[in-house]
Design a protein around this motif. Structure first.
Motif, PDB file in Angstrom:
ATOM      1  N   PRO A  16      29.179  19.536  60.946  1.00  0.00           N
ATOM      2  CA  PRO A  16      29.405  20.175  59.641  1.00  0.00           C
ATOM      3  C   PRO A  16      28.298  21.188  59.360  1.00  0.00           C
ATOM      4  CG  PRO A  16      29.665  17.791  59.476  1.00  0.00           C
ATOM      5  CD  PRO A  16      29.092  18.059  60.830  1.00  0.00           C
ATOM      6  N   ASP A  61      38.584  24.073  54.311  1.00  0.00           N
ATOM      7  CA  ASP A  61      37.606  24.016  53.222  1.00  0.00           C
ATOM      8  C   ASP A  61      36.201  24.351  53.738  1.00  0.00           C
ATOM      9  OD1 ASP A  61      37.148  21.545  54.553  1.00  0.00           O
ATOM     10  OD2 ASP A  61      38.321  20.448  53.068  1.00  0.00           O
ATOM     11  N   THR A  62      35.427  23.360  54.135  1.00  0.00           N
ATOM     12  CA  THR A  62      34.044  23.619  54.553  1.00  0.00           C
ATOM     13  C   THR A  62      33.973  23.980  56.031  1.00  0.00           C
ATOM     14  OG1 THR A  62      33.759  21.248  54.955  1.00  0.00           O
ATOM     15  CG2 THR A  62      33.099  22.087  52.809  1.00  0.00           C
ATOM     16  N   GLN A  68      29.864  24.126  62.264  1.00  0.00           N
ATOM     17  CA  GLN A  68      28.902  24.872  63.057  1.00  0.00           C
ATOM     18  C   GLN A  68      29.120  24.555  64.526  1.00  0.00           C
ATOM     19  OE1 GLN A  68      24.843  23.838  62.219  1.00  0.00           O
ATOM     20  NE2 GLN A  68      24.012  24.996  63.935  1.00  0.00           N
ATOM     21  N   SER A 128      36.510  17.991  57.666  1.00  0.00           N
ATOM     22  CA  SER A 128      36.235  16.626  58.122  1.00  0.00           C
ATOM     23  C   SER A 128      37.233  16.190  59.179  1.00  0.00           C
ATOM     24  CB  SER A 128      36.261  15.660  56.933  1.00  0.00           C
ATOM     25  OG  SER A 128      37.536  15.662  56.302  1.00  0.00           O
ATOM     26  N   ASP A 179      30.169  32.950  51.198  1.00  0.00           N
ATOM     27  CA  ASP A 179      31.530  32.446  51.069  1.00  0.00           C
ATOM     28  C   ASP A 179      31.980  31.873  52.408  1.00  0.00           C
ATOM     29  OD1 ASP A 179      31.692  33.249  48.434  1.00  0.00           O
ATOM     30  OD2 ASP A 179      32.468  35.247  48.964  1.00  0.00           O
ATOM     31  N   PRO A 180      32.664  30.730  52.409  1.00  0.00           N
ATOM     32  CA  PRO A 180      33.114  30.153  53.683  1.00  0.00           C
ATOM     33  C   PRO A 180      34.094  31.085  54.377  1.00  0.00           C
ATOM     34  CG  PRO A 180      34.121  29.002  51.837  1.00  0.00           C
ATOM     35  CD  PRO A 180      33.077  29.909  51.257  1.00  0.00           C
ATOM     36  N   PRO A 223      25.589  23.311  57.274  1.00  0.00           N
ATOM     37  CA  PRO A 223      24.794  23.057  56.076  1.00  0.00           C
ATOM     38  C   PRO A 223      25.263  23.944  54.925  1.00  0.00           C
ATOM     39  CG  PRO A 223      23.571  24.421  57.630  1.00  0.00           C
ATOM     40  CD  PRO A 223      24.823  24.008  58.334  1.00  0.00           C
ATOM     41  N   ASP A 224      24.837  23.613  53.719  1.00  0.00           N
ATOM     42  CA  ASP A 224      25.150  24.469  52.563  1.00  0.00           C
ATOM     43  C   ASP A 224      24.485  25.828  52.752  1.00  0.00           C
ATOM     44  OD1 ASP A 224      26.621  22.512  51.320  1.00  0.00           O
ATOM     45  OD2 ASP A 224      24.897  21.693  50.226  1.00  0.00           O
ATOM     46  N   LEU A 225      25.276  26.869  52.617  1.00  0.00           N
ATOM     47  CA  LEU A 225      24.780  28.217  52.854  1.00  0.00           C
ATOM     48  C   LEU A 225      25.187  29.129  51.702  1.00  0.00           C
ATOM     49  CD1 LEU A 225      25.806  28.485  56.620  1.00  0.00           C
ATOM     50  CD2 LEU A 225      23.485  28.166  55.743  1.00  0.00           C
ATOM     51  N   PRO A 226      24.370  30.159  51.424  1.00  0.00           N
ATOM     52  CA  PRO A 226      24.663  31.070  50.301  1.00  0.00           C
ATOM     53  C   PRO A 226      25.666  32.155  50.681  1.00  0.00           C
ATOM     54  CG  PRO A 226      22.608  31.694  51.326  1.00  0.00           C
ATOM     55  CD  PRO A 226      23.065  30.454  52.043  1.00  0.00           C
TER      56      PRO A 226
END
Length: 309
Positions: free
Chosen positions: A247, A274-275, A278, A216, A254-255, A249-252
């Motif tokens: 940011p 952390d997250t 893109q 963030s 590991d970051p 999106p949620d992806l399957p």
């Protein structure tokens, strides 16, 4: 009222136009000298100078408000001075030359973000709300009593450039209302309350992205330095400008590790603390801006990832 208006960039133009439309007499428009623009370095009038000439107003070009500029402006005998992002300080005796002094449209909710880069610093800090203030100019930086403010939320994904344009449009009628109140003798200015924060000018190095911070914060930083001075990172020791990001999106998966760039399902992702973020639009050194996926296809050269310096 008989006004002197001082401003330079495009964000000052809406206020100048609004004052003219409101029927005030603009004795002169003060702006910084023509500057070389573009690769050919063509001398180009400031946006305020161009607007003033279109409106048929006299223009005083001054790199700073020195003795010569002070004499020129004082000889006009203005009732009030109005300044919006001129790019220089108003000092005595010019500060007291107009009968009613000077007012300044500043793009923050004072005393937050006093200084040259209030919008950029606000976005970089992750603020959710900002605004514009019209205040009485005093010798101390952005410290005068405030006549009026307007508040607005910072949009999700809004860059400093887009927010500044929006605040310029919101601030123009606010300034016109204050000028009308001063003219009628009904204006009331109140002291600033709260702990000031400072917004010094950003240099080119301020655009460097630190990927080892929370996602963030990284995204706020990118938006805050867009379009100026511009966000960038180093990839294989070459500078890559980042014009747009978001940011992920949620992806399957590991970051990725902080600063590691990977491709997944057509998305170009960069790891943070952390997250991931893109990358949407980038500009490699010596190239034009392009979609991040197009850059990656060439830059990756068959490998899975690149690591930023």
């Amino acid at each position: 009222m008989r006004l002197v208006f001082a401003g330079t960039p495009a964000v000052a133009v809406p206020t100048l136009e609004a004052l003219v439309e409101a029927g005030h007499e603009i004795a002169a428009v003060v702006t910084r000298p023509d500057a070389p623009i573009g690769r050919k370095r063509v001398l180009t009038p400031s946006p305020v100078a161009a607007a003033a000439e279109r409106l048929g107003l006299d223009v005083v070009r001054a790199a700073k408000l020195d003795d010569e500029a002070t004499a020129q402006i004082s000889a006009l005998r203005p009732d009030l001075g109005v300044i919006v992002a001129y790019g220089g300080l108003v000092r005595e005796p010019l500060l007291s030359a107009p009968e009613h002094g000077w007012i300044n449209l500043h793009f923050s909710l004072l005393p937050a973000w006093r200084g040259a880069a209030p919008v950029q610093r606000s976005v970089m800090a992750g603020d959710q709300v900002t605004g514009a203030s019209v205040f009485r100019l005093v010798p101390a930086l952005d410290a005068g009593d405030v006549f009026a403010t307007i508040e607005t939320p910072i949009g999700s994904g809004e860059t400093a450039g887009r927010l500044l344009d929006r605040l310029a449009d919101l601030g123009a009628p606010l300034t016109v209302d204050v000028v009308a109140a001063i003219a009628s003798g009904t204006a009331v200015a109140v002291p600033q309350e709260g702990q000031p924060t400072l917004a010094p000018k950003l240099d080119g190095l301020a655009g460097g992205i630190q990927w080892d911070r929370p996602g963030s914060e990284v995204w706020s930083h990118i938006r805050g330095v867009t379009p100026e001075p511009g966000a960038y990172t180093l990839v294989d020791d070459a500078r890559l400008k980042v014009h747009a990001a978001a940011p992920a999106p949620d992806l399957p998966i590991d970051p990725p590790a902080p600063g590691t760039i990977v491709e997944f399902d057509g998305l170009i992702l960069v790891g943070t603390l952390d997250t991931p973020l893109q990358l949407l639009q980038v500009q490699p050194a010596g190239r034009t801006a392009m979609p991040a996926a197009d850059w990656w296809r060439g830059a990756a050269n068959g490998t899975d990832r690149l690591v930023t310096a």
